[in-house]
Design an enzyme around this catalytic site. Structure first.
Site, mmCIF file in Angstrom:
data_model
loop_
_atom_site.group_PDB
_atom_site.id
_atom_site.type_symbol
_atom_site.label_atom_id
_atom_site.label_comp_id
_atom_site.label_asym_id
_atom_site.label_seq_id
_atom_site.Cartn_x
_atom_site.Cartn_y
_atom_site.Cartn_z
ATOM 1 N N ASP A 153 0.721 3.461 -3.203
ATOM 2 C CA ASP A 153 1.588 2.346 -3.598
ATOM 3 C C ASP A 153 2.269 1.743 -2.366
ATOM 4 O O ASP A 153 2.979 2.443 -1.641
ATOM 5 C CB ASP A 153 2.625 2.924 -4.582
ATOM 6 C CG ASP A 153 3.379 1.856 -5.346
ATOM 7 O OD1 ASP A 153 3.293 0.676 -4.973
ATOM 8 O OD2 ASP A 153 4.054 2.228 -6.321
ATOM 9 N N GLY A 202 -1.168 -6.703 -6.845
ATOM 10 C CA GLY A 202 -2.057 -7.859 -6.946
ATOM 11 C C GLY A 202 -1.801 -8.938 -5.907
ATOM 12 O O GLY A 202 -2.279 -10.072 -6.035
ATOM 13 N N ASP A 223 4.650 -4.684 -12.254
ATOM 14 C CA ASP A 223 4.739 -3.591 -13.229
ATOM 15 C C ASP A 223 4.780 -4.067 -14.677
ATOM 16 O O ASP A 223 5.435 -5.051 -15.006
ATOM 17 C CB ASP A 223 5.988 -2.756 -12.953
ATOM 18 C CG ASP A 223 5.856 -1.940 -11.672
ATOM 19 O OD1 ASP A 223 4.930 -2.209 -10.883
ATOM 20 O OD2 ASP A 223 6.682 -1.039 -11.463
#
Ligand code: GLA
Length: 398
Positions: A153, A202, A223
């Protein structure tokens, strides 16, 4: 001279043969995740509170509830498992996870696979220790522990990138690519097959480059939240991305919120149907140990899962839209098509779907995948009521 050539050639051949023998080739992306990954991730329900007992309970429930039998296999601990690094720089879990290798062994003993979470930045999104400066070491640790899946992440690395690249998207993209590729190479160097899940919300059109840096899946959005508006916004804005997905590399519109309490059953069926038509990873995000029979039946609808997991690996797309009604179609192996007819309004709507829209003859065979029954068109037209925020999902075969 000829002899010398032969000796050199023989030596080289021997070297290649021994190194092939010594190291099994790393699986290709399509071998690692031939269909979208299915599993459970701790974040959507437990967030930062997740601990060893929660993960064990989730694994046990996955193995005994029918979820594993339906195809779910990865148990992924998201953010907040990390503790400190030791003097040599190796990461250790925090007190919520006193025995990570033991926990992973337990998950494996149930026939399941195990996933973990990190960030290329110094800190994860929840402020725990990231892999910055320790990428190779962390990959080695994960492999040693028996990890099978890594969600990586961007988090604080986004700030580092911003300082260097500013608003220059091309530069941002190049730095993201380098960071993700670095971890991919480190994972490959361990020799352990580890599915690589990119999470950078994205940005910089990741679908254009995710596969080339070793990503098996990449988040395409920010999210998700446990409500229809956010789920529907994410799901219905995925149109146009299908050409970037395929065996080994999947668009990921984020984890499931089914069973977390914020949606009606019809809304959850929309979530499950849309994600399956999108060939999205199906990562349950609820408390598996306390599932209602209704949640379980939505998560384990095998006819819908078969659409998601279809071996052709094609992502679906929107083919029709009028007011609150949308029709999405996913091509399946053998020439069949999955069709999702969605109603995004707060009122039920009756609509007529024409088999000609998907190039099928009037007498094509249709099956309703939520009712589990065959249905019939009249002269190639199927008129049906779609519940509010609901879906009718069909499999159509010639
Ligand atoms: C980001 C990710 C989420 C989750 C959290 C954890 O917000 O997008 O999926 O992993 O971080 O902190």
């Amino acid at each position: 001279m000829k002899l010398l050539h032969r000796v050199v050639a023989c030596g080289a051949a021997l070297l290649v043969a021994t190194s092939l023998y010594a190291q099994k080739p790393y699986p290709t992306a399509a071998q690692l995740s031939p269909t979208p990954p299915m599993g459970w991730n701790s974040w959507n329900h437990f967030h930062g509170s997740v601990n060893e007992a929660d993960v064990k309970a989730a694994a046990k429930a996955m193995a005994t509830s029918g979820m594993e039998a339906a195809g779910y296999k990865y148990i992924v601990i998201d953010d907040t498992w990390q503790g400190q690094r030791d003097a040599q720089g190796f990461i250790h879990p925090n007190s919520k996870f006193p025995d990570m290798p033991g926990l992973i062994k337990y998950v494996h003993s149930l026939g399941l696979k195990f996933g973990i979470y990190s960030s290329p930045g110094p800190k994860t999104c929840a402020g725990y220790t990231g892999s910055y400066g320790h990428v190779r070491q962390d990959a080695e640790t994960y492999a040693k522990w028996g990890v099978d899946y890594l969600k990586y992440d961007l988090c604080s690395y986004g700030g580092i990138i911003h300082k260097v690249a500013g608003n220059n998207i091309a530069k941002q993209r190049a730095m993201q690519e380098a960071a993700y590729e670095k971890m991919h190479k480190a994972l490959v160097a361990t020799g352990r097959p580890i599915v690589f899940s990119l999470c950078q919300y994205g940005t910089t059109s990741v679908w254009k480059w995710g596969a080339s840096v070793g990503g098996n899946l990449w988040r395409t959005t920010g999210d998700i939240q446990d409500n229809y508006a956010r789920m529907a916004h994410i799901g219905f804005t995925q149109a146009g991305l299908s050409r970037f997905a395929g065996p080994g590399h999947w668009n990921d519109p984020d984890m499931l919120e089914i069973g977390n309490g914020g949606m009606t059953p019809e809304e959850e069926m929309t979530h499950m149907s849309l994600w399956s038509i999108l060939a999205a990873p199906l990562m349950a995000g609820n408390d598996l140990s306390k599932m209602s029979p209704e949640t379980l039946s939505i998560l384990t609808n095998r006819e819908v899962i078969a659409v998601d997991q279809d071996r052709l690996g094609r992502e679906g797309n929107r083919i029709w839209e009028q007011g609150p009604l949308q029709v999405w179609v996913k091509p399946l192996a053998g020439g069949a098509k999955a069709v999702g007819i969605f109603n995004t309004s707060r009122n039920p709507h009756v609509m007529t779907f024409h088999l000609s829209w998907i190039g099928f003859p009037a007498d094509a065979h249709m099956r309703d995948l939520w009712k589990h029954e065959n249905v019939k068109a009249k002269n190639g037209a199927y008129t049906v009521e779609i519940p509010w925020h609901g879906v009718v999902m069909l499999k159509v075969t010639r």
